[in-house]
Design an enzyme around this catalytic site. Sequence first.
Site, short mmCIF file in Angstrom:
data_model
loop_
_atom_site.label_atom_id
_atom_site.label_comp_id
_atom_site.label_asym_id
_atom_site.label_seq_id
_atom_site.Cartn_x
_atom_site.Cartn_y
_atom_site.Cartn_z
CB ILE A 37 -1.02 0.00 1.17
CG1 ILE A 37 -2.12 1.04 0.92
CG2 ILE A 37 -0.36 0.25 2.51
CD1 ILE A 37 -2.95 0.80 -0.30
CB ALA A 38 4.27 2.03 1.25
CB SER A 58 12.74 0.49 4.32
OG SER A 58 12.76 -0.92 4.31
CE1 TYR A 86 9.14 4.55 15.13
CE2 TYR A 86 9.63 2.35 14.30
CZ TYR A 86 9.29 3.19 15.35
OH TYR A 86 9.10 2.69 16.61
CG HIS A 107 -0.82 1.24 12.01
ND1 HIS A 107 -2.10 1.05 11.54
CD2 HIS A 107 0.01 0.82 11.02
CE1 HIS A 107 -2.05 0.53 10.32
NE2 HIS A 107 -0.78 0.38 9.99
CE LYS A 125 -7.81 -1.31 6.11
NZ LYS A 125 -7.17 -2.40 5.33
NE ARG A 193 -0.44 -6.16 5.57
CZ ARG A 193 -1.77 -6.12 5.63
NH1 ARG A 193 -2.38 -6.33 6.78
NH2 ARG A 193 -2.48 -5.83 4.56
CG ASP A 206 -6.01 -6.63 6.18
OD1 ASP A 206 -4.97 -6.25 6.73
OD2 ASP A 206 -6.19 -6.57 4.94
N1 NAP Z 1 -5.97 1.73 2.41
C1 NAP Z 1 -5.88 0.60 1.71
O1 NAP Z 1 -6.45 0.44 0.64
C2 NAP Z 1 -5.00 -0.48 2.22
C3 NAP Z 1 -4.71 -1.58 1.40
C4 NAP Z 1 -3.84 -2.54 1.87
C5 NAP Z 1 -3.32 -2.44 3.14
N2 NAP Z 1 -3.66 -1.37 3.94
C6 NAP Z 1 -3.12 -1.24 5.29
O2 NAP Z 1 -1.75 -0.85 5.17
C7 NAP Z 1 -0.93 -1.53 6.11
C8 NAP Z 1 0.15 -2.27 5.37
O3 NAP Z 1 -0.45 -3.18 4.49
P1 NAP Z 1 0.33 -3.75 3.18
O4 NAP Z 1 -0.66 -4.57 2.46
O5 NAP Z 1 1.04 -2.69 2.49
O6 NAP Z 1 1.37 -4.73 3.89
P2 NAP Z 1 2.78 -5.20 3.31
O7 NAP Z 1 2.77 -5.27 1.84
O8 NAP Z 1 3.14 -6.41 4.10
O9 NAP Z 1 3.75 -4.00 3.70
C9 NAP Z 1 3.96 -3.60 5.02
C10 NAP Z 1 5.36 -3.01 5.10
O10 NAP Z 1 5.57 -2.62 6.44
C11 NAP Z 1 6.91 -2.93 6.80
N3 NAP Z 1 6.85 -3.94 7.88
C12 NAP Z 1 6.52 -5.22 7.80
N4 NAP Z 1 6.59 -5.83 8.99
C13 NAP Z 1 6.97 -4.88 9.85
C14 NAP Z 1 7.24 -4.89 11.23
N5 NAP Z 1 7.12 -6.00 11.96
N6 NAP Z 1 7.61 -3.74 11.79
C15 NAP Z 1 7.74 -2.62 11.06
N7 NAP Z 1 7.52 -2.56 9.73
C16 NAP Z 1 7.13 -3.68 9.14
C17 NAP Z 1 7.60 -3.51 5.61
O11 NAP Z 1 8.27 -2.45 4.94
P3 NAP Z 1 9.86 -2.34 5.14
O12 NAP Z 1 10.39 -3.72 4.91
O13 NAP Z 1 10.23 -1.36 4.11
O14 NAP Z 1 10.12 -1.86 6.54
C18 NAP Z 1 6.46 -4.00 4.76
O15 NAP Z 1 6.77 -3.98 3.39
C19 NAP Z 1 -1.90 -2.39 6.92
O16 NAP Z 1 -2.24 -1.74 8.11
C20 NAP Z 1 -3.11 -2.55 6.02
O17 NAP Z 1 -4.33 -2.71 6.71
C21 NAP Z 1 -4.48 -0.40 3.49
#
Ligand code: NAP
Length: 357
Positions: A37-38, A58, A86, A107, A125, A193, A206
């Site tokens: 999502i980032a 990261s 961070y 978060h 979220k 996750r 989620d």
């Molecule tokens: N608004 C929306 O449409 C939407 C869609 C999907 C997800 N989300 C939300 O966004 C968040 C992330 O979801 P995602 O799907 O992007 O997950 P993801 O692809 O797994 O990415 C999360 C990122 O957070 C970092 N991370 C992972 N584990 C961590 C830990 N234990 N401590 C600190 N950083 C960690 C990692 O980045 P680094 O390796 O670079 O540190 C990882 O790439 C969730 O809260 C999810 O609910 C929102």
Amino acid sequence: MTPPFIVPPALLSSADPDPLAATGRPLRWGVVATGRIAGTVTTDLALLPDAVLHAVSSREARRARAFADRFGFTAWYADDEAASGYEKLVEDPDVDVVYIATPHAQHHAVAKAALRSGKHVLCEKAFTINTREATELAELARANNLFLMEAVWSRFLPSMNRAWEIAASGEIGTVQWVSADLGFPAPPDPAARIWAPKDGGGALLDLTVYPLLWAWGTLGLPQSVTAVGTLTGDGVDAQNALVLGYSSGAQAQLTSSLLAHSPRTAVVCGSEGWLRADGSINNPSELSVRIGWGDVRTESFDVVGRGYVHELREVTRCIQQGLTESPTMPLEDSLDTMRLFDGIRAQLGVHYPGDRR
Ligand SMILES: NC(=O)c1ccc[n+]([C@@H]2O[C@H](COP(=O)([O-])OP(=O)(O)OC[C@H]3O[C@@H](n4cnc5c(N)ncnc54)[C@H](OP(=O)(O)O)[C@@H]3O)[C@@H](O)[C@H]2O)c1
């Protein structure tokens, strides 16, 4: 009844005729994490003329540098023995606002660090894993006069606001029941996750935020919630079904699943007719309305960018205007969500390691 999500047009960023116009002085953004999502949200952030992509952090230098190169960030930070990426990002004096895209369970720590460093925050979220963490963040932001918002992007979409408007207009009569579903089979990786208790895994945190929007936006907050769920061996909900009860006699059925594909449809049924959202309940491409036995009327919606532009503009506009909360997505709504989710988790028997802190 709690009022549904009706925001006066003057306070609604998505009502602006040009969703890509600058609204004031440029803001310098710091993005925490480089996951799925980032990348998606940063792609939309790059469309805003008053957004400066300043820094990304990261856990790993390689990922931070690659993300910075991909989007043209000026600075990148990564974990080392002295500090986490961070922590360095939130101390960068050239960052105005931090976007947090880590898993839910991180978060709270990241937002707390950002707020303590005087940064405004947009946090993905689910806002946090529980009400205690959410309350602490809301109090910290309010005490320091800083902007804080949960990134419930769907609240800012013109299609969703049109749906609330139709329901509130009386066109479909008195709303008696709502049904909404969101599901997809997530690959069965216990370390991912989405499944891991330590990351706040499960369908509730989620996915359920989206089906809940349809009940909340048309009927308000419920007076009762009955939950059933299917738990994994690690104790997170692979899927859940909720029945929401209202003192008016209205009801809602919401389903969230990490096991099965679903049509991602929302239906709002009233005494005079019904409203249906198609495409996806978090970003509908079409709304259909049928009054009585009449013809179905369909309204179609274009998506700007990946759909996150409206939420990003709202954050930008609020900070530019000195607001500390969004009138569309106020902190109290995040707190209400977490209170509901805590109650639902108690019924399901889902506990996270972070609940004990
Ligand atoms: N608004 C929306 O449409 C939407 C869609 C999907 C997800 N989300 C939300 O966004 C968040 C992330 O979801 P995602 O799907 O992007 O997950 P993801 O692809 O797994 O990415 C999360 C990122 O957070 C970092 N991370 C992972 N584990 C961590 C830990 N234990 N401590 C600190 N950083 C960690 C990692 O980045 P680094 O390796 O670079 O540190 C990882 O790439 C969730 O809260 C999810 O609910 C929102």
